[in-house]
Design an enzyme around this catalytic site. Structure first.
Site, PDB file in Angstrom:
ATOM      1  N   HIS A 198       0.682  -1.106  -0.132  1.00  0.00           N
ATOM      2  CA  HIS A 198       0.053  -0.044   0.217  1.00  0.00           C
ATOM      3  C   HIS A 198       0.826   1.196   0.193  1.00  0.00           C
ATOM      4  CE1 HIS A 198      -3.243   2.964   1.144  1.00  0.00           C
ATOM      5  NE2 HIS A 198      -3.960   1.900   0.787  1.00  0.00           N
TER       6      HIS A 198
ATOM      7  N   GLU B 159      -7.837  -5.031  -0.471  1.00  0.00           N
ATOM      8  CA  GLU B 159      -8.568  -5.632  -1.616  1.00  0.00           C
ATOM      9  C   GLU B 159      -8.469  -7.093  -1.552  1.00  0.00           C
ATOM     10  OE1 GLU B 159     -10.043  -3.773  -3.364  1.00  0.00           O
ATOM     11  OE2 GLU B 159      -9.151  -2.081  -4.053  1.00  0.00           O
TER      12      GLU B 159
HETATM   13  N1  COA Z   1       3.964  -7.835  -4.580  1.00  0.00           N
HETATM   14  C1  COA Z   1       5.271  -7.801  -4.789  1.00  0.00           C
HETATM   15  N2  COA Z   1       6.110  -6.717  -4.759  1.00  0.00           N
HETATM   16  C2  COA Z   1       5.390  -5.450  -4.391  1.00  0.00           C
HETATM   17  C3  COA Z   1       4.230  -5.445  -4.099  1.00  0.00           C
HETATM   18  C4  COA Z   1       3.371  -6.459  -4.314  1.00  0.00           C
HETATM   19  N3  COA Z   1       2.107  -6.768  -4.087  1.00  0.00           N
HETATM   20  N4  COA Z   1       3.750  -4.259  -4.051  1.00  0.00           N
HETATM   21  C5  COA Z   1       5.032  -3.624  -4.008  1.00  0.00           C
HETATM   22  N5  COA Z   1       5.990  -4.419  -4.433  1.00  0.00           N
HETATM   23  C6  COA Z   1       7.439  -4.034  -4.437  1.00  0.00           C
HETATM   24  C7  COA Z   1       7.797  -3.084  -5.845  1.00  0.00           C
HETATM   25  O1  COA Z   1       7.847  -4.270  -6.829  1.00  0.00           O
HETATM   26  C8  COA Z   1       8.662  -2.099  -5.464  1.00  0.00           C
HETATM   27  O2  COA Z   1       9.939  -2.800  -5.572  1.00  0.00           O
HETATM   28  P1  COA Z   1      11.246  -2.131  -6.400  1.00  0.00           P
HETATM   29  O3  COA Z   1      11.389  -1.088  -5.299  1.00  0.00           O
HETATM   30  O4  COA Z   1      12.072  -3.153  -6.236  1.00  0.00           O
HETATM   31  O5  COA Z   1      10.626  -2.082  -7.566  1.00  0.00           O
HETATM   32  C9  COA Z   1       8.522  -1.926  -4.004  1.00  0.00           C
HETATM   33  O6  COA Z   1       7.736  -2.954  -3.457  1.00  0.00           O
HETATM   34  C10 COA Z   1       7.642  -0.751  -3.694  1.00  0.00           C
HETATM   35  O7  COA Z   1       6.489  -0.704  -4.575  1.00  0.00           O
HETATM   36  P2  COA Z   1       5.699   0.568  -5.366  1.00  0.00           P
HETATM   37  O8  COA Z   1       5.207   0.154  -6.567  1.00  0.00           O
HETATM   38  O9  COA Z   1       6.940   1.563  -5.523  1.00  0.00           O
HETATM   39  O10 COA Z   1       4.854   1.206  -4.199  1.00  0.00           O
HETATM   40  P3  COA Z   1       3.937   1.942  -4.283  1.00  0.00           P
HETATM   41  O11 COA Z   1       3.476   2.634  -3.155  1.00  0.00           O
HETATM   42  O12 COA Z   1       3.813   2.903  -5.514  1.00  0.00           O
HETATM   43  O13 COA Z   1       2.275   1.005  -4.899  1.00  0.00           O
HETATM   44  C11 COA Z   1       0.697  -0.524  -4.518  1.00  0.00           C
HETATM   45  C12 COA Z   1       1.626   0.857  -3.978  1.00  0.00           C
HETATM   46  C13 COA Z   1      -0.556  -0.791  -4.020  1.00  0.00           C
HETATM   47  C14 COA Z   1       0.374  -0.144  -6.001  1.00  0.00           C
HETATM   48  C15 COA Z   1       1.626  -1.616  -4.773  1.00  0.00           C
HETATM   49  O14 COA Z   1       2.267  -2.143  -3.449  1.00  0.00           O
HETATM   50  C16 COA Z   1       0.854  -2.909  -5.833  1.00  0.00           C
HETATM   51  O15 COA Z   1       1.061  -2.865  -6.738  1.00  0.00           O
HETATM   52  N6  COA Z   1       0.153  -3.790  -5.035  1.00  0.00           N
HETATM   53  C17 COA Z   1      -0.520  -4.766  -5.783  1.00  0.00           C
HETATM   54  C18 COA Z   1      -1.883  -4.245  -6.231  1.00  0.00           C
HETATM   55  C19 COA Z   1      -2.926  -4.273  -5.333  1.00  0.00           C
HETATM   56  O16 COA Z   1      -3.038  -5.045  -4.400  1.00  0.00           O
HETATM   57  N7  COA Z   1      -3.684  -2.751  -5.418  1.00  0.00           N
HETATM   58  C20 COA Z   1      -4.638  -2.370  -4.468  1.00  0.00           C
HETATM   59  C21 COA Z   1      -4.288  -1.401  -3.462  1.00  0.00           C
HETATM   60  S1  COA Z   1      -5.335  -1.006  -2.307  1.00  0.00           S
END
Ligand code: COA
Length: 377
Positions: free
Chosen positions: A256, A314
């Site tokens: 998140h 989710e």
């Molecule tokens: N599974 C595996 N790795 C994950 C992950 C997940 N669910 N969520 C984040 N990471 C990793 C990313 O690959 C990233 O790694 P990196 O630095 O090596 O590239 C790191 O953790 C940070 O992720 P980031 O995308 O920069 O964080 P964010 O704050 O921008 O994104 C979300 C937050 C929710 C978009 C992200 O955690 C995600 O894509 N989750 C899965 C989708 C989901 O459940 N969405 C519903 C949100 S309520």
């Protein structure tokens, strides 16, 4: 002087004051209209949550009755909107695309100059748009809304045409209260930005639906359910999770932007799902889900030790809505059925103390290019 520091994704940037909800990502707390989500979710009717957002207090008993009657009066949609939805279903449009088209047409057959009327109308009409589309998509005629049912029960009724099961209604009501508002999330920011140019609520909600559709926001629960069903079938959650992470994929339902703990909404929804599954007799599936969650969180911590990746809303949304009997294709639209309350409340709040939202970008392109006619390029 322009702030030239880049804040990718506007992370940690405050652009509005709000009385609607607040999140403490470190402590894992969510407050909606002054109430902890744990308290609001299990006690409120969805109409009470919306009244709370609109008025910054809970309604009295008689106010609640009239608010419910007023919302029920706005449920019907015009033939023109039905036509849009029939065509969307005929062309197999995705449910969120159909919702976006339906919302964009929501003014057809509705005439008012009061934005609060439009706010209530949008809250009321989204369940009708979703279910009308779904009925057409399933080759059935739409079910007309009933005035004698509450907002949540009526949504389930319009989906199936049958009297809804009280346990399913309570499960869904808990979900709708839990996700009704959540700070300045992506779709709410979109809605507020549109409202800030003094545009109208239908435009703001249409834009918000587009934002909610993305898998990084509201599009996650469908893939979560698919993941759980496949992992359940394989009977090897550990191997499944490892394979996904080794392939560089993200585990849907985890991680998140704000929370560094388990999302408090995951706890509320898991308790609601547990009650529902225990009642329906499928407690074994719920047991598998808990085991999967534990495995996933532990593997994610090995995978990214410096980033706390915990369960987000989710994950249990998928489990709860599956138990309620909502078709997977309608998970994100059901999120919109709830979140519209937050969207319109934010728009009204923005309008009450407006300043157009207009951030800046940092130009990284070239300067001083000189023009070459097309035939010489
Ligand atoms: N599974 C595996 N790795 C994950 C992950 C997940 N669910 N969520 C984040 N990471 C990793 C990313 O690959 C990233 O790694 P990196 O630095 O090596 O590239 C790191 O953790 C940070 O992720 P980031 O995308 O920069 O964080 P964010 O704050 O921008 O994104 C979300 C937050 C929710 C978009 C992200 O955690 C995600 O894509 N989750 C899965 C989708 C989901 O459940 N969405 C519903 C949100 S309520």
């Amino acid at each position: 002087m322009v702030d030239q520091e880049l804040h990718r994704g506007l992370e940690d940037i405050a652009v509005a004051e709000t009385r609607l909800s607040t999140i403490d990502g470190e402590a894992g707390e969510l407050i909606i209209g002054g109430y902890p989500v744990e308290e609001l979710a299990k006690n409120a009717l969805y109409e009470e949550s919306v009244f709370l957002l609109f008025n910054d207090r809970l309604p009295t008993k008689s106010e609640l009755e009239s608010f419910r009657t007023e919302l029920a009066g706005y449920r019907k949609i015009s033939e023109e909107i039905k036509q849009v939805l029939r065509q969307a279903a005929r062309e197999n449009a995705d449910a969120m695309d159909a919702l976006r088209m339906g919302v964009a047409a929501a003014n057809l057959g509705f005439d008012s100059t009061e934005s609060t009327d439009h706010a209530k109308r949008l809250v009321s009409v989204i369940p009708t748009i979703v279910t009308t589309y779904w009925r057409y998509r399933s080759g059935k005629e739409p079910v007309e809304p009933r005035d004698d049912l509450g907002h949540t029960a009526n949504y389930l009724y319009m989906l199936s045409g049958e009297e809804p099961d009280p346990a399913a209604v309570r499960g869904l009501e808990t979900y709708l209260n839990t996700v009704v508002d959540h700070g300045l999330n992506a779709s709410t920011f979109v809605a507020r930005s549109i409202a800030s140019s003094d545009s109208d609520l239908v435009s703001a909600v249409t834009g918000a639906v587009g934002s909610l559709k993305g898998p990084l926001h509201g599009g996650a629960p469908g893939p979560v359910l698919e993941m759980l069903l496949v992992a359940h079938e394989s009977d090897d959650p550990e191997g499944y999770v490892q394979e996904k992470l080794d392939a560089g994929e993200r585990l849907m339902g985890f991680g998140h932007r704000v929370y560094r703990t388990r999302d408090p909404r995951a706890e509320v929804l898991s308790r609601a799902a547990e009650r529902l599954y225990s009642g329906s007799g499928d407690r074994a599936f719920f047991g598998f889900v808990e085991e999967f969650e534990e495995t996933a969180v532990s593997r994610l911590s090995d995978h990214k030790p410096d980033r706390k990746l915990e369960t987000n809303v989710e994950f249990y949304t998928a489990v709860l809505l599956y138990g309620v009997g909502i078709p997977q294709e309608l998970f994100t639209t059901t999120f919109a059925v709830s979140r519209v309350g937050g969207w319109v409340a934010h728009c009204l709040e923005q309008a009450a103390d407006n300043k157009i939202i207009r951030p800046v970008s940092i130009y990284v392109g070239d300067h001083n290019r000189s023009w070459t006619p097309a035939e010489n390029r």
